[in-house]
Design an enzyme around this catalytic site. Sequence first.
Site, mmCIF file in Angstrom:
data_model
loop_
_atom_site.group_PDB
_atom_site.id
_atom_site.type_symbol
_atom_site.label_atom_id
_atom_site.label_comp_id
_atom_site.label_asym_id
_atom_site.label_seq_id
_atom_site.Cartn_x
_atom_site.Cartn_y
_atom_site.Cartn_z
ATOM 1 N N GLU A 23 -63.190 8.698 22.717
ATOM 2 C CA GLU A 23 -63.816 7.702 23.580
ATOM 3 C C GLU A 23 -64.758 8.250 24.660
ATOM 4 O O GLU A 23 -65.795 7.641 24.924
ATOM 5 C CB GLU A 23 -62.726 6.866 24.268
ATOM 6 C CG GLU A 23 -61.946 5.995 23.317
ATOM 7 C CD GLU A 23 -60.669 5.480 23.953
ATOM 8 O OE1 GLU A 23 -59.786 6.304 24.246
ATOM 9 O OE2 GLU A 23 -60.556 4.267 24.163
ATOM 10 N N ARG A 68 -57.656 -0.705 32.254
ATOM 11 C CA ARG A 68 -58.432 0.530 32.092
ATOM 12 C C ARG A 68 -59.821 0.403 32.716
ATOM 13 O O ARG A 68 -60.394 1.391 33.170
ATOM 14 C CB ARG A 68 -58.517 0.947 30.618
ATOM 15 C CG ARG A 68 -59.078 2.345 30.413
ATOM 16 C CD ARG A 68 -58.922 2.844 28.981
ATOM 17 N NE ARG A 68 -57.650 3.490 28.729
ATOM 18 C CZ ARG A 68 -57.420 4.812 28.867
ATOM 19 N NH1 ARG A 68 -58.396 5.622 29.242
ATOM 20 N NH2 ARG A 68 -56.234 5.322 28.616
#
Lengths: 766, 486
Positions: free
Chosen positions: A719, A316
């Site tokens: 997030e 990620r």
Amino acid sequence: MGKLGHTGTPAPHDSAIKQVTGRADYTDDIPEPIGTLHAYLGCAEVARGRIEGMDLSGVLAAEGVVGVITHEDITGHNDISAVHADDEPVFPVSEVEFHGQPLCAVVATSRDLARRAAELAKIEITPLEPVLTTREALAAGGPDVTAPLKLERGDAAEGLKSAQHRLAGQMEIGGQDHMYLEGQIAFAMPGEDDDMVIHASTQHPTEAQMIAAQVLGVPANAVVVNVRRMGGGFGGKESQMNLFCCVAALAARKFGQAVKIRPDRDQDMTATGKRHDFSADYEVGFDGEGRITAVEAQLAARCGFAADLSGPVTDRALFHADNAYYYPNVRLTSRPMKTNTVSNTAFRGFGGPQGVIMAERMMEEIAYKLGKDPLDIRKANFYGVGERDVTPYHQTVEDNIIARVVEELEESSDYRARRDAIMAENAKGGILRRGIALTPVKFGISFTATWYNQAGCLLHVYKDGSIMLNHGGTEMGQGLNTKVAQVVAEAFGVDLELVKITKTTTEKVPNTSATAASSGSDLNGMAALDAAEQIKARLVAHAAEKWGDVCNDVQFADGKVLCGGEEFGWREFIAQAYADRVQLSAAGFYKTPKIHWDRAKGQGRPFYYFAYGAACSEVEIDTLTGECRVLRADILHDVGRSLNPAVDRGQVEGAFIQGMGWLTTEELWWDEAGRLRTHAPSTYKIPLASDKPREFNVRLAEWSENPERTIKRSKAVGEPPFMLGISVFEAISHAVASVADYKTCPRLDAPATPERILMAVERLKR
Amino acid sequence: MAKERREIRFILNGSDVRLGEVAAQDTLLDFLRNARRLTGTKEGCAEGDCGACTVLVGRLVKGRLRYETVNACIRFLATLDGCHVVTIEHLRGADGGMHPVQQAMVEAHGSQCGFCTPGIVMSLYALWMQSAAPSDAEIETALQGNLCRCTGYEPIFKAARAAAELGDPAADPLEAERADVTGRLKAMADGARVTVSRGEDRAILPADVADLADVLAKHPEATIVAGATDVGLWVTKFLKPISPAVFVGHLSDLRQVDAKAARLRIGAGASYTDAEAALARAFPHLGPYWKRIAGWQVRNMGTVGGNIANGSPIGDTPPVLIALEAKLHLRSAEGTREIPLEDFFIDYGKQDLRAGEFVEAVEIPLAQEGVRHAAYKVSKRRDEDITAVAAGFALRVENGVIADARLVFGGMAAVPKRAAQAEAALKGQPFDAASFERAAQALAEDFQPLTDWRASAEYRRLVAANLLRRFWAEEGEGAKARLEGV
């Protein structure tokens, strides 16, 4: 009756009243059965070594001690790896791999006695040379703790070679402890046969269930994991509670009593993983306008001794090393390094923030090199719409709104005028200097482990009309339960108060995914809607059967059911449906469409959509001490069509402050022996009320709606706003740069503690 | 000997509590959660840093009931003798429903995970009783000892501001109960020495200061505990035995703070909060500095005497008190003696304290006309952090010449220490930038600081020197050389 509490309204958190009155129960508040025992971990005091022997006689002789649990007590398979890497034992057999690694557990009649006895364990260890940092691990040539990833598009080498300008840089990016206020805890109760019920503070009940079953050596159907709520998670309870669940379950099985384990804060912080710290090396080519032609970068992470989630975390990081910017030629590599430190894990953003901050550092460096405002460099490099829109992982950005978000914020924050004023004031040469920065974020939504993108829900309508909602997501404060209940209340057209939210349990919804990757409301909201729609379809069919075709159009609204000109109260309608033998319970399911990912090729569509946002922060620093204050922050963030603007706003504000903490005062400090010395709030400093920006203007982009068919066209929010905190870091950099008239981009590593700020100032003054 | 009582007596919310079997190390938090199942009070850190365990403790001060926030995790149970403990479960509005602070927290969306929330509500409640319409600075101060990891604090500020609109402190149930509670607490106070124990683990609460001297004469090995903000951690973090513990926080004679005979006398048992107003009045430069010592709860518990007596090289009060030429009063059954505070600190872990002796008071001369003072603290986080470098400066400037200089630093050596070389570099020199520059250079000879997780040696050296430059900038040039609230 109004539409009280449906989606789009700021319904309060479902537990708010219980929380403010102290009546919300957490795992440690569950009444203990008579005979409950308490376990405590005995941990290693070297970073690496061979286990030669364990003398637990002193422990066993201590007051209140019932027994111990060692690796020899493991009746199943001694591995708690979230990714089944078989590299993370409950207790190691032969080798210690980090300072603070649990080696055994003491079980006693009270927690205090177990804790005192655990100090008496004598473990003979022959020390071995540890590898502690990422750079050390890289210099030693590895190993990687899990397979690295490469993302490539175009020809980065050629792009760099032919670029008008090029620069190379490095950045050390610190890790972060979750500092959830409620620490790790598990409470296991043995039942008949092999049964085990575990109450735990976990974001991932199914994983706790599976791993506990594996360690006990029983099928998953013997283990039930329950969680009503967590006192914060932030990723720290996605895989890290496996250890505690397993120890509690092993002890409960061995001693036939309920067993609770709750480490103290020091042990919680030393024995469980954190956000990965990264070492980034990059080279970037660009033209005279600052438009990037090529990027080549390596993102290496300190993963610790085991894989845990380091693979997807470092993946990620690469997926976000572009942030909102188009790289025509790009080559990105990850290096998940094995080190003799605690195994790092998920933390809000999951590697994304580390990738994004590297991208933002590149923007800053380009701007200083060309003598331009970094915001202009950022804008010049934004992904286009219909052109310049392919990411390094070959997904086309189809929903790009970053330009509008940034323009609106630039205007509302008065960025340009304030920047001019700040620079004019700094030019007077005072001790205190100010800085300002406006940074964007684009964040990909979906688990990159595609199979995780599924969810289930169990919904009951009782014959009195009350509704019980159970889904696979877990509540850690983010308001997931509130949002999903709003979806259900709206579907039935009833008051939110009619929907009762119950604990998450593997007994009701099986095979759930972690509540992580910001996915909670996207996945569980849709699964709940599916369940509600199933029940509604049966009610409609029943109405048509009972009252004829006029009832094909049934409306559920305002606590009433309208059917062919007839109006029924909700309760009355449900009572009738029950009497007519309509099934009033349903299991809902959802899986995210469109996504696919080929990791070997580094190509696919790992993300269903992107969430966007931007923040503008102004700071003041003291060039004599490096102390820093955030004077003002303005945020504009995209949550699509908000399910609950109050909850979403809370997520944005909280994430910003947490991101700011990561980049300012939160410093993880290991000594030369590999011991973490910042291991409790006395030494590890998360933001306080007085660290909040003096002026804090937060807005949601109300015009945005998700072009994809998400739940009510909303977007995930957990997030993405975390990375808005990067604006504080770049504003500090701007203030530092003033001492050398902005000629040089300051080398600033994260976190920018007062010490790092002062040293950056000193380097520029020399 | 004073008469002795073998149980502690206090009020918990509405009920009287009498306990005979109490160990010195028993904490209020464990008592609440484990013995009474009052689980609204949470454990977040067990070291007094997160505030999740915040409760109110009321005590009689000169016959008047005063409530303060404390951290239940490091408050020893035995020290609650004669107190009223108020937990989140006791909070309610005048109408019996939610308290205005609770209502405001719900309406402002002030809780997310909710684990810190009861502690935050208690801190806001204490603030609300003091100041129903608080300023942002007051809210920050009230929340210095409360961590929230979810909200970013913005909605909690909103709740603190809004609570004023939702109710009147004068109508608070705790106000209505005041006379009753005062009466009950007065009835409990019998002037006896209190001794409680569980097994061998024993706690003694002397009847008065003279009795304290007697107890220590008999038990020179005893652990003297005042606010327990340090000793509490010996128990909760290091599992160290403290028995026999002699608790002194209840001794009103030791808590006196008064100015007379040109001296400000701070009893060793006076909390930071007790001392704050008088100190800030006499020495305005200590006002903002004082607010940066720990958090509100810890300032309500911790004592100036304890901060000195534990001999820490990073205690916040010694540098600034030494700069003020403070004297220390030491007492034992043998009598009393007075020493300059700077002489008390001999080496790391070693103080000029004899067996059976205790710190009775610290005295600061008030007549300091013509002296320029400064108190600086540098830490990673502004509030509730342990010092990397602290400094207390006192300079007497006569006719443009520095007649005398006292430069005292914390965090730079094994003890709080004066910078002899830097002082020498200033004395007799003109009050100008060059003199301070020379003093800043001379500091290198005064200190060889350590590197640790709070700061590197290099940073400490640089900051110490820069604090002298800050002093000149502020005092000599009138420049703005400090961030807000520092």
